[in-house]
Design an enzyme around this catalytic site. Sequence first.
Site, PDB file in Angstrom:
ATOM      1  N   ASP A  57       0.843  -1.191   0.000  1.00 18.79           N
ATOM      2  CA  ASP A  57       0.000   0.000   0.000  1.00 18.79           C
ATOM      3  C   ASP A  57       0.881   1.245   0.000  1.00 18.79           C
ATOM      4  OD1 ASP A  57       0.957  -0.142   2.629  1.00 18.79           O
ATOM      5  OD2 ASP A  57      -0.845  -1.213   3.256  1.00 18.79           O
ATOM      6  N   ASP A  59       1.537   5.174   1.419  1.00 20.42           N
ATOM      7  CA  ASP A  59       1.243   6.156   2.460  1.00 20.42           C
ATOM      8  C   ASP A  59       1.727   7.516   2.015  1.00 20.42           C
ATOM      9  OD1 ASP A  59       0.349   4.075   4.059  1.00 20.42           O
ATOM     10  OD2 ASP A  59       2.313   3.760   4.952  1.00 20.42           O
ATOM     11  N   ASP A 136      10.929   4.610  12.485  1.00 20.28           N
ATOM     12  CA  ASP A 136      11.750   3.596  13.148  1.00 20.28           C
ATOM     13  C   ASP A 136      13.123   3.391  12.507  1.00 20.28           C
ATOM     14  OD1 ASP A 136      10.448   2.454  10.986  1.00 20.28           O
ATOM     15  OD2 ASP A 136       9.535   0.804  12.102  1.00 20.28           O
TER      16      ASP A 136
HETATM   17  P1  ATP Z   1       5.030  -2.836   5.115  1.00 22.37           P
HETATM   18  O1  ATP Z   1       5.478  -2.783   3.710  1.00 22.37           O
HETATM   19  O2  ATP Z   1       5.194  -4.178   5.678  1.00 22.37           O
HETATM   20  O3  ATP Z   1       3.694  -2.234   5.349  1.00 22.37           O
HETATM   21  P2  ATP Z   1       5.968  -0.435   6.307  1.00 22.37           P
HETATM   22  O4  ATP Z   1       7.350   0.091   6.501  1.00 22.37           O
HETATM   23  O5  ATP Z   1       5.083   0.303   5.375  1.00 22.37           O
HETATM   24  O6  ATP Z   1       6.095  -1.954   5.908  1.00 22.37           O
HETATM   25  P3  ATP Z   1       3.981   0.077   8.269  1.00 22.37           P
HETATM   26  O7  ATP Z   1       3.665  -0.669   9.501  1.00 22.37           O
HETATM   27  O8  ATP Z   1       2.961   0.132   7.192  1.00 22.37           O
HETATM   28  O9  ATP Z   1       5.326  -0.540   7.731  1.00 22.37           O
HETATM   29  O10 ATP Z   1       4.395   1.555   8.716  1.00 22.37           O
HETATM   30  C1  ATP Z   1       4.516   2.623   7.806  1.00 22.37           C
HETATM   31  C2  ATP Z   1       5.666   3.529   8.219  1.00 22.37           C
HETATM   32  O11 ATP Z   1       5.389   4.119   9.473  1.00 22.37           O
HETATM   33  C3  ATP Z   1       7.021   2.826   8.384  1.00 22.37           C
HETATM   34  O12 ATP Z   1       7.700   2.725   7.167  1.00 22.37           O
HETATM   35  C4  ATP Z   1       7.713   3.729   9.374  1.00 22.37           C
HETATM   36  O13 ATP Z   1       8.261   4.841   8.729  1.00 22.37           O
HETATM   37  C5  ATP Z   1       6.573   4.213  10.261  1.00 22.37           C
HETATM   38  N1  ATP Z   1       6.382   3.352  11.446  1.00 22.37           N
HETATM   39  C6  ATP Z   1       5.571   2.292  11.568  1.00 22.37           C
HETATM   40  N2  ATP Z   1       5.613   1.753  12.787  1.00 22.37           N
HETATM   41  C7  ATP Z   1       6.493   2.489  13.488  1.00 22.37           C
HETATM   42  C8  ATP Z   1       6.970   2.439  14.831  1.00 22.37           C
HETATM   43  N3  ATP Z   1       6.564   1.494  15.676  1.00 22.37           N
HETATM   44  N4  ATP Z   1       7.863   3.387  15.212  1.00 22.37           N
HETATM   45  C9  ATP Z   1       8.270   4.335  14.364  1.00 22.37           C
HETATM   46  N5  ATP Z   1       7.852   4.440  13.100  1.00 22.37           N
HETATM   47  C10 ATP Z   1       6.972   3.537  12.650  1.00 22.37           C
HETATM   48 MG    MG Z   2       2.989  -0.045   5.017  1.00 19.77          MG
END
Ligand code: ATP
Ligand code: MG
Length: 432
Positions: A57, A59, A136
């Site tokens: 997805d 963001d 993160d």
């Molecule tokens: P995926 O592709 O698996 O969704 P993602 O990196 O997009 O991985 P998400 O959980 O969708 O992971 O989170 C979106 C973004 O929000 C991350 O890339 C990160 O920048 C931020 N983020 C998410 N969780 C945390 C956290 N616990 N602490 C700090 N930043 C976070």
């Molecule tokens: Mg994500």
Amino acid sequence: MKAAPVRRIDARQHGLTPDRVSPNAVDVTARLQDAGYAGLIVGGCVRDVLLGLTPKDFDVATDATPEEVRALFRRSRLVGRRFRIAHVRYGRELIEVSTFRRAVAEEADERAHSEAGMILRDNVYGTLEEDAFRRDFTINALYYDPQREEILDYTGGLDDLETGHLRFIGEARTRVREDPVRALRAIRFQAKLDCALDQEISDCFGEAAELMGAVPPARLFDEIQKVLMSGQAERAWQLLAGTPLRAALFPGCDPQDRLVSRAMRNTDERIRADKPVTPGFLLAVLLWADYQARLNDLLSCVSPAEARLQAATDCLGEQQQIIAVPRRFSLFIREVWHLQDRLQSRQARTIDRLAGHARFRAAYDFLVLRAESGNGGDGDLAEAADWWTRYQAVGGEERLAMVLERQTLAPKKKKRRRKSRRRRQPDGEAAS
Ligand code: ATP
Ligand code: MG
């Protein structure tokens, strides 16, 4: 946090062009920018596109408040309790738009942190730069501006992406104390991106495991679900099983259990083949050994039916204290477990009903996996699994023959009372 100067990089240098990202995400950023706000694609999707992976997805981050975003997009709604974000709908695609936030320093607001340093409130708006630093990992803090065709890198994420490094922004120990879920995320990304983990991060797993109990169980379910459904569950489980996080999350699960690794591999393969998968199945696998142990204990004191019910209730109930498994999945798990015995015993009169059961397919897959991994400890299991495989493969007549064969194999009733008050069927079964 020391602020490094932002690196602005021509995205085309990295092969990142607007057509590689969702046109809907581009549309959101364009409309935000037209209205005078910042609008950037951010996070995991930028990371994945740069790695040549397909993001799940997209963001978007903005300096518009959720209410301003809501006012700008007709097909949007505000969600989230901890912090509000806007979901903008384009047909089946949802673009998540979040307002820049910043980390609240522990010294600045003691209400924002627990005594152990865990973040309790993180809904304070901030600047773009602050938004980058509250994320993160460095590789998760890259912003892409599709209008200017530019990548913004505040934390060195591009270099880490190129060298395959997973690194926390800031000090690992502090980041894990603020939010122990980040340790679990580190394992997920390590498995997904096949990258090296900073020693600093692995050193934090023990502390993260101790703090896990303070994380809301609903949030842990969300993160565990991402691990299980990532398409890299087998690798992630291998990594997780070697850390204290495994015992903190699944205390009843044996880290060496072959059934677990086999099921994870199977799920990964199904995801690759675009077949349907459910976290319920893997949770049923993860908790199976614990359920069995409880069942064995209970069988010495109550009836088998009661023991099964109680064992499932106890096992799921205790797991719920850690990870909140939504009801639809816990019902699924109970049914799959409950069907195991029935699939194995194959009583002739139940076969038809079993094959038509809504959970038959899942329970059959579970049985096959158990047979393959030697779970169950006897050849009977493999024989039952093969039997059901054959049953599904053959036509109606052969099925009937298979059922009849089961009937003749059925143990005869030991004693017949001369005067039974229950009417008997011609095959000797009591009518129910
Ligand atoms: P995926 O592709 O698996 O969704 P993602 O990196 O997009 O991985 P998400 O959980 O969708 O992971 O989170 C979106 C973004 O929000 C991350 O890339 C990160 O920048 C931020 N983020 C998410 N969780 C945390 C956290 N616990 N602490 C700090 N930043 C976070
Ligand atoms: Mg994500």
